[in-house]
Scaffold this active site. Sequence first.
Site, mmCIF file in Angstrom:
data_model
loop_
_atom_site.group_PDB
_atom_site.id
_atom_site.type_symbol
_atom_site.label_atom_id
_atom_site.label_comp_id
_atom_site.label_asym_id
_atom_site.label_seq_id
_atom_site.Cartn_x
_atom_site.Cartn_y
_atom_site.Cartn_z
ATOM 1 N N GLY A 153 13.302 61.011 18.245
ATOM 2 C CA GLY A 153 14.857 60.892 18.778
ATOM 3 C C GLY A 153 14.866 61.995 19.827
ATOM 4 N N ASN A 154 16.431 62.334 20.073
ATOM 5 C CA ASN A 154 16.884 63.280 21.245
ATOM 6 C C ASN A 154 18.174 63.841 20.725
ATOM 7 O OD1 ASN A 154 18.685 61.807 22.648
ATOM 8 N ND2 ASN A 154 16.918 60.362 23.195
ATOM 9 N N TYR A 155 18.569 64.893 21.359
ATOM 10 C CA TYR A 155 19.871 65.521 21.030
ATOM 11 C C TYR A 155 21.215 64.760 21.584
ATOM 12 C CZ TYR A 155 16.585 69.321 20.015
ATOM 13 O OH TYR A 155 15.738 70.069 19.464
ATOM 14 N N SER A 156 21.158 63.516 22.075
ATOM 15 C CA SER A 156 22.398 62.803 22.579
ATOM 16 C C SER A 156 23.264 62.582 21.609
ATOM 17 C CB SER A 156 22.057 61.671 23.091
ATOM 18 O OG SER A 156 23.090 60.931 23.625
ATOM 19 N N ALA A 201 20.472 58.028 26.247
ATOM 20 C CA ALA A 201 19.338 58.640 26.302
ATOM 21 C C ALA A 201 18.264 58.033 25.441
ATOM 22 C CB ALA A 201 19.427 60.190 25.744
#
Length: 402
Positions: A210-213, A278
């Site tokens: 995943g990512n930090y969005s 994102a």
Amino acid sequence: MSPLHGKHIVLGICGGIAAYKSVSLLRLLVKAGAEVQVVITPAGKEFITPVTLSALSQKPVVSEFFTANTGEWHSHVDLGLWADCMVIAPATASSIGKMAHGIADNMLITTYLSAKSPVFLAPAMDLDMMAHPSTQANLKLLKSYGNHIIEPEVGYLASGLIGKGRMEEPEKIVEALEKFFVRSQDMKGRKVLITAGPTYEKIDPVRFIGNYSSGKMGYALADECASRGAEVTVVSGPVSIIPGNPDVAVVSVESAREMLAECEQRFPDTDVAIMCAAVADYAPAEVADAKIKREHQDVPVIRLVKNPDIARTLGQVKKAGQTLVGFALETDHEIENATEKLARKNLDMIVLNSMRDKGAGFGTDTNKIAIITPDGCRADFPLKSKADVAKDIVDKILSLKN
Ligand code: PMT
């Protein structure tokens, strides 16, 4: 005709020298065709007489919870429902503090707490009171509740000092209200599709890429479009926020493929699509059925496959009249990369934010953007709250000719 024509406006007046300017403000609002109900605090009446205000508004001025000699009760609830907008000018440090903390000890504050409409505040006070951390914190809190702050000017103050604290001029306050009412309708009739948040790409039942969005930028855009009359659907990756505007529809997804499917289904019936999510560019080629155990295996190698590019897929089927907006989150060669994405994905504009700018990008309440259009024009914006960035983006979308 002024956009204020026929609008119901509650004009709140607090006890400060700038209350004399409220008379001009009231005159201008009435001249613009608004129906104005003045609510004044007890301290406000020390600065300006209700007789003047009721003569100009052609309505009795409300100040107390009831009229002493008749016992007639003044309903702050009814007033709060009646108003299309409430403007508090001047807003003193004391009333700002009470509003921020719900101290409902006079008619003006109870009306504010009952108001369903947008609320504007025009602070007016001495420069040191204005600059005091408690005033600033209260204003920040009120802004976070969705109130609109009409910033005071720098100028000559009643104390004889010069600094920031002069109430904005009545003409400018009217202008701000007019702009607001124009904006509240300028997306009416448009269907807007927004992607927001991250995507999670499963590795096994307990892990993902995943990512930090956080979804804050996408949801701010959704709120802004809805407040301007659009019908908004957010296709959202996993986030822990909800839209501020109850009219925004949210479709929750987890992976890029799920996000693509929801967007493809809705895009033909969409006027404006804003790709703010994102989206993970890669996903594991295989998803393990059971948790990959540390004890029983060598260090696993996770083979990745490319995810579909949602923005590009929509760009390929975009029809005349549809507007497709992308974002570019960059760490280097920002302008070149964003310009390349704009062309490759067949976007009508791209919003560039760089991880190199402090306060911009993932997770923050602020963002710093540049908007690039296919004609090569670029508009740079300063660091702003994501809500204000959303306003700039929507203004730009509306200015596009396609
Ligand atoms: O959610 P926040 O915490 O508020 O953070 C906001 C944000 C930083 C996520 C947002 O402002 C932002 O920049 N979103 C785009 C992030 C991104 O994926 O940028 P990109 O440069 O990798 O992608 C370019 C564009 O293609 C984007 O519009 C993206 O949504 C889209 N894309 C990317 C990959 C993919 N597989 N499908 C896509 O549609």
